[in-house]
Design an enzyme around this catalytic site. Structure first.
Site, short mmCIF file in Angstrom:
data_model
loop_
_atom_site.label_atom_id
_atom_site.label_comp_id
_atom_site.label_asym_id
_atom_site.label_seq_id
_atom_site.Cartn_x
_atom_site.Cartn_y
_atom_site.Cartn_z
CB THR A 142 -1.01 -0.04 1.16
OG1 THR A 142 -1.94 1.03 1.01
CG2 THR A 142 -0.36 0.06 2.53
CG ASN A 143 -0.41 4.65 -1.36
OD1 ASN A 143 -1.08 5.38 -0.66
ND2 ASN A 143 -0.91 4.04 -2.44
CG ASP A 144 3.57 6.77 3.44
OD1 ASP A 144 3.36 5.82 4.21
OD2 ASP A 144 4.71 7.17 3.14
#
Ligand code: C5P
Length: 227
Positions: A29-31
């Site tokens: 996933t990402n931030d």
């Protein structure tokens, strides 16, 4: 302008990061926190719009009074967005969609058997671009706003995305700047549109960015209907 200028308008907003599964317990996933998309959803709701919020993974709690659709992967998010385009007036894509996903998802937890493990990734569809193509094929459709998180050459990349993804507006932020981007309560953005439109906003709360963005969307939609 009345107190509910977006009454009767359908606004679809995406927020958060997508989750790309590797196996039953692991993912990429990402931030993205989802906060920017949520702020836009709140602002549109308060202007009287019928808001659909398509969420990936988010830290924040989605606002009340909007239709929340939970998704995980980019492929699911694409289905949720594309199936709702008909009848939608404005699409705002604030989600951070993963560019790549694992080529296959293991049914069982991957065991540690070798010292080197290679994860093969395949390109995800670009939802924003597909929305632009859908509009082009139909000869019309929602007003489309994209977001661009950049760390270098912000304006150049934003203008390239505006053209390539066939959006009406691109909101660019330099996520490397303090007080902007992922997780922050404030943001510093520039908004680019057709015909050389550019507006650089100072550091503002995400809600204030959302309000200004909806004003820019209103003016741009008015401009295009008067043309
Ligand atoms: O990742 P990128 O900087 O190209 O994202 C720009 C815009 O395109 C964002 O609005 C994002 O939500 C959208 N996007 C998308 N599908 C992708 C990648 C990005 O809709 N696969």
């Amino acid at each position: 302008i009345g107190p509910k200028p977006l009454a009767g308008q359908r606004v679809l907003i995406t927020a958060g990061g997508t989750v790309e599964r590797i196996d039953p317990v692991r993912y990429i996933t990402n931030d993205s926190s989802g906060k920017m998309g949520f702020a836009i959803a709140e602002a549109a709701r308060d202007r009287g719009a019928e808001v659909t919020l398509v969420c990936g993974r988010t830290e924040a709690t989605p606002p009340h009074g909007v239709n929340v659709i939970r998704t995980d992967s980019a492929l699911r998010m694409r289905d949720e967005v594309m199936s709702r385009l008909d009848g939608t007036d404005v699409v705002i894509k604030a989600a951070a969609v993963a560019d790549y996903r694992p080529a296959s998802r293991a049914d069982q937890k991957i065991k540690k058997t070798s010292d080197l493990l290679t994860l093969e990734l395949v390109r995800n569809p670009d939802i924003l671009q597909e929305v632009g193509e859908w509009k082009e094929a139909r000869g019309g459709g929602p007003f489309v706003v994209g977001f661009a998180a950049e760390t270098t050459d912000v304006e150049k990349h934003a203008l390239d995305k505006l053209a390539r993804k066939k959006c009406d507006l691109i909101v660019a932020n330099n996520v490397a700047e303090a007080g902007a981007g992922f997780g922050a309560e404030t943001n510093i953005v520039s908004v680019y549109g057709r015909g050389g439109f550019a507006e650089h906003l100072p550091q503002m709360t995400k809600r204030a960015v959302a309000e200004r963005l909806l004003d820019i969307v209103r003016d741009a939609r008015k401009g295009s209907s008067e043309r």
